[in-house]
Scaffold this motif. Structure first.
Motif, PDB file in Angstrom:
ATOM      1  N   UNK A  94     -97.091 -15.093 -37.533  1.00  0.00           N
ATOM      2  CA  UNK A  94     -97.702 -13.851 -37.989  1.00  0.00           C
ATOM      3  C   UNK A  94     -98.594 -13.267 -36.895  1.00  0.00           C
ATOM      4  N   UNK A  95     -99.369 -14.136 -36.274  1.00  0.00           N
ATOM      5  CA  UNK A  95    -100.260 -13.688 -35.191  1.00  0.00           C
ATOM      6  C   UNK A  95     -99.443 -13.171 -34.010  1.00  0.00           C
ATOM      7  N   UNK A  96     -98.360 -13.850 -33.678  1.00  0.00           N
ATOM      8  CA  UNK A  96     -97.492 -13.389 -32.594  1.00  0.00           C
ATOM      9  C   UNK A  96     -96.930 -12.011 -32.920  1.00  0.00           C
ATOM     10  N   UNK A  97     -96.525 -11.834 -34.155  1.00  0.00           N
ATOM     11  CA  UNK A  97     -95.989 -10.541 -34.594  1.00  0.00           C
ATOM     12  C   UNK A  97     -97.051  -9.452 -34.453  1.00  0.00           C
ATOM     13  N   UNK A  98     -98.279  -9.770 -34.836  1.00  0.00           N
ATOM     14  CA  UNK A  98     -99.352  -8.778 -34.804  1.00  0.00           C
ATOM     15  C   UNK A  98     -99.813  -8.451 -33.386  1.00  0.00           C
ATOM     16  N   UNK A 117     -89.034  -4.978 -29.278  1.00  0.00           N
ATOM     17  CA  UNK A 117     -88.011  -6.006 -29.036  1.00  0.00           C
ATOM     18  C   UNK A 117     -88.584  -7.407 -29.230  1.00  0.00           C
ATOM     19  N   UNK A 118     -89.799  -7.618 -28.763  1.00  0.00           N
ATOM     20  CA  UNK A 118     -90.429  -8.931 -28.932  1.00  0.00           C
ATOM     21  C   UNK A 118     -90.794  -9.186 -30.386  1.00  0.00           C
ATOM     22  N   UNK A 119     -91.286  -8.142 -31.082  1.00  0.00           N
ATOM     23  CA  UNK A 119     -91.574  -8.304 -32.507  1.00  0.00           C
ATOM     24  C   UNK A 119     -90.308  -8.649 -33.284  1.00  0.00           C
ATOM     25  N   UNK A 120     -89.207  -8.035 -32.910  1.00  0.00           N
ATOM     26  CA  UNK A 120     -87.936  -8.330 -33.578  1.00  0.00           C
ATOM     27  C   UNK A 120     -87.481  -9.766 -33.319  1.00  0.00           C
ATOM     28  N   UNK A 121     -87.712 -10.260 -32.102  1.00  0.00           N
ATOM     29  CA  UNK A 121     -87.359 -11.658 -31.812  1.00  0.00           C
ATOM     30  C   UNK A 121     -88.194 -12.617 -32.645  1.00  0.00           C
ATOM     31  N   UNK A 122     -89.486 -12.331 -32.772  1.00  0.00           N
ATOM     32  CA  UNK A 122     -90.365 -13.179 -33.586  1.00  0.00           C
ATOM     33  C   UNK A 122     -89.937 -13.119 -35.048  1.00  0.00           C
ATOM     34  N   UNK A 123     -89.626 -11.927 -35.529  1.00  0.00           N
ATOM     35  CA  UNK A 123     -89.176 -11.774 -36.911  1.00  0.00           C
ATOM     36  C   UNK A 123     -87.873 -12.541 -37.142  1.00  0.00           C
ATOM     37  N   UNK A 132     -91.789 -21.147 -29.593  1.00  0.00           N
ATOM     38  CA  UNK A 132     -91.701 -20.718 -28.188  1.00  0.00           C
ATOM     39  C   UNK A 132     -91.479 -19.212 -28.102  1.00  0.00           C
ATOM     40  N   UNK A 133     -90.633 -18.676 -28.965  1.00  0.00           N
ATOM     41  CA  UNK A 133     -90.404 -17.228 -28.981  1.00  0.00           C
ATOM     42  C   UNK A 133     -91.695 -16.502 -29.324  1.00  0.00           C
ATOM     43  N   UNK A 134     -92.430 -17.011 -30.303  1.00  0.00           N
ATOM     44  CA  UNK A 134     -93.709 -16.407 -30.663  1.00  0.00           C
ATOM     45  C   UNK A 134     -94.703 -16.453 -29.521  1.00  0.00           C
ATOM     46  N   UNK A 135     -94.773 -17.575 -28.840  1.00  0.00           N
ATOM     47  CA  UNK A 135     -95.708 -17.717 -27.723  1.00  0.00           C
ATOM     48  C   UNK A 135     -95.312 -16.784 -26.586  1.00  0.00           C
ATOM     49  N   UNK A 136     -94.029 -16.737 -26.262  1.00  0.00           N
ATOM     50  CA  UNK A 136     -93.554 -15.864 -25.192  1.00  0.00           C
ATOM     51  C   UNK A 136     -93.822 -14.400 -25.530  1.00  0.00           C
ATOM     52  N   UNK A 137     -93.634 -14.026 -26.779  1.00  0.00           N
ATOM     53  CA  UNK A 137     -93.883 -12.646 -27.185  1.00  0.00           C
ATOM     54  C   UNK A 137     -95.353 -12.275 -26.977  1.00  0.00           C
ATOM     55  N   UNK A 138     -96.249 -13.207 -27.260  1.00  0.00           N
ATOM     56  CA  UNK A 138     -97.674 -12.944 -27.058  1.00  0.00           C
ATOM     57  C   UNK A 138     -97.999 -12.797 -25.578  1.00  0.00           C
ATOM     58  N   UNK A 139     -97.299 -13.535 -24.719  1.00  0.00           N
ATOM     59  CA  UNK A 139     -97.550 -13.446 -23.281  1.00  0.00           C
ATOM     60  C   UNK A 139     -97.096 -12.119 -22.711  1.00  0.00           C
ATOM     61  N   UNK A 140     -96.193 -11.449 -23.408  1.00  0.00           N
ATOM     62  CA  UNK A 140     -95.677 -10.166 -22.941  1.00  0.00           C
ATOM     63  C   UNK A 140     -96.702  -9.038 -23.167  1.00  0.00           C
ATOM     64  N   UNK A 141     -97.824  -9.335 -23.812  1.00  0.00           N
ATOM     65  CA  UNK A 141     -98.827  -8.324 -24.112  1.00  0.00           C
ATOM     66  C   UNK A 141     -99.424  -7.799 -22.802  1.00  0.00           C
TER      67      UNK A 141
END
Length: 186
Positions: A124-128, A134-140, A173-182
């Motif tokens: 949830x935090x990664x999504x937010x 594209x990254x939100x969709x991967x996390x979802x 890992x996808x969630x963590x990577x998505x957060x790093x893309x910020x």
């Protein structure tokens, strides 16, 4: 998938056309009906697999009620219930949640719930925190895959199934990577 509705529609249409050719709907519905009747105790089921699962469920609930605080001990479900299958072997639980309840009691159920909430909160935090769609969709997508695995755990014992842990690790890992893309602020 938001921008690919036509592709999704094509896949779903293909599945609707191919489904009846691949799946025997009548047999699946009869088997599901037998399972429901078996769990309610309405009828005697001729399907050995379903009758064993129904009996495992009943014995697992009894095991939990008899050992509700600490359970019967990790790895002891088959021995503690003592259900011998038609093949002559002790049967493990076919329900991951019931297995945790029977083997580790309320303590294990609380730990499992906390673990699940931690994973959910992380995704949830990664999504937010992820600004890119594209990254939100991967996390979802990873979260929905884990949800499907959680539903499957109600009919299978997944605690020793390595693919479940691979899916969990991949989703995190996808969630963590998505957060790093910020993007960096400042």
């Amino acid at each position: 998938m938001r921008g690919r509705k036509s592709e999704l529609g094509l896949c779903l249409g293909g599945a609707l056309v191919a489904g009846p050719l691949v799946v025997d709907i009548d047999a699946a519905m009869v088997r599901f009906g037998r399972l429901v009747h078996s769990l309610r105790g309405d009828t005697v089921v001729e399907d050995e697999s379903l009758s064993e699962r129904g009996e495992l469920f009943r014995q697992g609930v009894d095991l939990f009620l008899d050992n509700w605080l600490l359970g019967a001990g990790p790895g002891n479900f088959a021995r503690a219930t003592g259900l011998v299958s038609i093949t002559g072997k002790l049967r493990p639980a076919h329900n991951s949640y019931l297995e945790v309840a029977g083997e580790m009691g309320l303590v294990g159920l609380v730990a499992l719930a906390l673990f699940g909430l931690t994973v959910f909160a992380s995704l949830w935090r990664s999504q937010a925190l992820t600004p890119r769609t594209a990254d939100r969709n991967r996390v979802l997508g990873a979260g929905l895959g884990l949800l499907a695995l959680c539903l499957m755990a109600a009919t299978l014992g997944l605690l020793t199934f390595s693919m479940a842990y691979l899916m969990l690790g991949l989703a995190l890992a996808i969630g963590w990577q998505a957060r790093l893309e910020r993007p960096l602020v400042g």
